[in-house]
Design an enzyme around this catalytic site. Structure first.
Site, mmCIF file in Angstrom:
data_model
loop_
_atom_site.group_PDB
_atom_site.id
_atom_site.type_symbol
_atom_site.label_atom_id
_atom_site.label_comp_id
_atom_site.label_asym_id
_atom_site.label_seq_id
_atom_site.Cartn_x
_atom_site.Cartn_y
_atom_site.Cartn_z
ATOM 1 N N CYS A 67 0.786 -1.095 0.004
ATOM 2 C CA CYS A 67 -0.002 0.023 -0.171
ATOM 3 C C CYS A 67 0.938 1.222 -0.108
ATOM 4 C CB CYS A 67 -0.942 -0.025 1.280
ATOM 5 S SG CYS A 67 -2.118 1.332 1.158
ATOM 6 N N CYS A 112 -6.117 -4.356 6.723
ATOM 7 C CA CYS A 112 -7.335 -3.387 6.853
ATOM 8 C C CYS A 112 -8.540 -3.866 5.810
ATOM 9 C CB CYS A 112 -6.967 -1.788 6.337
ATOM 10 S SG CYS A 112 -6.304 -1.955 4.656
#
EC number: 2.8.1.13
Length: 373
Positions: free
Chosen positions: A101, A199
Site C-alpha cells: 500500500c 485493513c
C-alpha cells in the site's frame, strides 16, 4: 510549502496534519477511499475506509480549518494491494499488504496526483523520522518511539519519494503523547482505537477471505519424509512458521509440535516439521530499493524481516542494485517466508529494502575454504 495531508480518520494522521499547519505549510486534507464498499461499518479496531472514518477525517479538517476532499482510490488499491495479496498467497508466499500500500498507493498514486496538482509534499501520520544532511541527502530513520516505529513498512518508498514526504510524528515519545495533543487541540478522534490486522479483511478472518477469493483447493499435509499426516482445504491459507490451525491427523512420533516448513501450491502440499527445521542462516532478497550506496560484501548491519519483529545482526554476502543476500547465522531467525520484506539498517537509519525471495538453512550453507560449518 503546499502540503497534502493524508487523513485516514485516525488520531495519528489528524495530529500530523495539525503539526503541518503549525509548521506554516499551506495544508489540504484528503481522505483516500480505498474500499469498494465504503458504506461498511468499522468494527472496533478492525476495518478501514468506512463512512465513519471519512466523517472523522472531515471533522478533524474542520477543526484545523483546512480544505478537505475525498479521493476514490479503490480501483488502484484493489489492483495493486488486494490483487497482489491474493496472488502472493496463491503462489505460496507471504506478502505484507501495508508495504504494498505504501509502495503503490500512498507514495505512488497519492503522491503523483499531489505533485500533478501543484503540491510540494505529502504528509502522513506514519511513525518515522527524516534526517536532512548538510549535503542535501535525506535519510529515513526509525521513529523516536520504538514501539510505534513504521520505518519497516516505509522502506519500500525509495529516496525519490522520501524527498517529497513529511512525517511529523517521528519525534514523539509515545502514542499517549499524540492522544494528549489531540485532546488539547479539540480533535474528536483522540480516543479512537488504532486499526489492526489487514485493513481490507474487516472481520480479521484472513483464511476465510482467501478461501472466498481463491476457492477450496484441498490437498495433503506431509512431514519432511513425504508421509501424509493431515489434509487441508487450500495450501494458500498457510505460511512458513505457522503452528496453529494445522489440524494434523496424528502427532509427531516424538510428540513435539510441528510447524509449516514449506507451502507448495502447485502440488497442493503443505510440509510440516520440527521448529529447528525453520532455522535460517542466509536471507536472499530481490527487487531491492536503496537509500544509500549498495553495501559491499562483508558490511555488518542489522536486518528486520517482520513488521513487529526485532532487528538482528547481519552481514552482507552479496549485493547489487537489484538484490541482496545477508548472513544471519547466530541471529536466531526462524520461519522467514518468501514474500516478506527484508529491511536493512545502520543503527536507526534505513539503508535499503528487498522482498525475500528465498532462505537458506544452516545445513544448506557451504563453508568457506579452510572453515568448517
Amino acid at each position: 510549502m503546499r502540503v497534502l495531508a493524508a487523513m485516514s480518520g485516525g488520531v495519528d494522521s489528524a495530529v500530523a496534519a495539525a503539526r503541518a499547519v503549525d509548521a506554516g505549510h499551506d495544508v489540504v486534507g484528503v481522505h483516500m477511499a480505498l474500499s469498494r464498499t465504503p458504506a461498511q461499518e468499522r468494527t472496533g479496531s478492525r476495518g478501514c475506509c468506512s463512512i465513519e472514518d471519512a466523517s472523522d477525517a472531515r471533522r478533524a479538517a474542520d477543526v484545523l480549518g483546512i480544505p478537505y476532499y475525498v479521493w476514490d482510490m479503490s480501483e488502484r488499491f484493489e489492483q495493486t494491494v488486494v490483487a497482489d495479496f491474493l496472488a502472493e498467497y496463491a503462489a505460496g508466499r507471504t506478502p505484507n499488504p501495508c508495504v504494498r500500500c505504501n509502495e503503490h498507493v500512498k507514495f505512488a498514486a497519492l503522491l503523483d496526483k499531489a505533485l500533478a496538482l501543484g503540491f510540494d509534499a505529502v504528509c502522513t501520520g506514519h511513525y518515522a523520522r527524516v534526517v536532512d544532511r548538510a549535503d542535501g541527502t535525506r535519510e529515513l530513520h526509525r521513529a523516536s518511539d520504538a514501539a510505534k516505529d513504521q520505518s519497516y513498512v516505509l522502506a519500500v518508498m525509495g529516496p525519490e519519494r522520501l524527498a517529497r514526504a513529511i512525517f511529523p510524528l517521528g519525534d514523539v515519545t509515545s502514542k499517549a503523547e499524540v492522544r494528549a495533543e489531540a485532546v488539547a487541540r479539540g480533535l474528536s478522534v483522540a480516543a479512537k482505537p488504532d486499526s489492526y490486522d489487514i485493513c481490507f479483511v474487516a472481520d480479521g478472518d484472513t483464511q476465510g477471505f482467501l478461501r472466498r477469493a481463491l476457492g477450496e483447493q484441498p490437498g495433503d499435509v506431509v512431514d519432511e519424509g513425504g508421509e501424509v499426516v493431515g489434509r487441508h482445504d487450500g495450501a494458500y491459507a498457510y505460511t512458513v512458521g505457522q503452528r496453529r490451525g494445522l489440524a494434523l491427523g496424528r502427532p509427531a512420533a516424538d510428540g513435539r509440535p510441528r510447524y509449516v516448513l514449506a507451502v507448495e501450491p502447485v502440488q497442493r502440499r503443505v510440509v510440516v516439521g520440527p521448529a529447528e527445521s525453520l532455522d535460517v542462516a542466509h536471507v536472499v532478497g530481490a527487487s531491492a530499493v536503496w537509500f544509500a550506496d549498495v553495501p559491499a560484501p562483508g558490511t555488518t548491519l542489522t536486518a528486520q524481516v517482520r513488521a513487529h519483529g526485532a532487528d538482528v545482526p547481519a552481514r552482507v554476502l552479496a549485493a547489487d542494485a537489484d538484490g541482496v543476500t545477508v548472513d544471519v547465522t547466530g541471529a536466531g531467525l526462524r520461519g522467514v517466508a518468501a514474500g516478506q520484506s527484508l529491511v536493512l539498517y545502520d543503527g536507526t537509519r534505513v539503508l535499503g529494502q528487498a522482498t525475500v525471495a528465498a532462505t537458506r538453512a544452516p545445513a544448506d550453507v557451504v563453508p568457506a575454504p579452510g572453515r568448517t560449518a
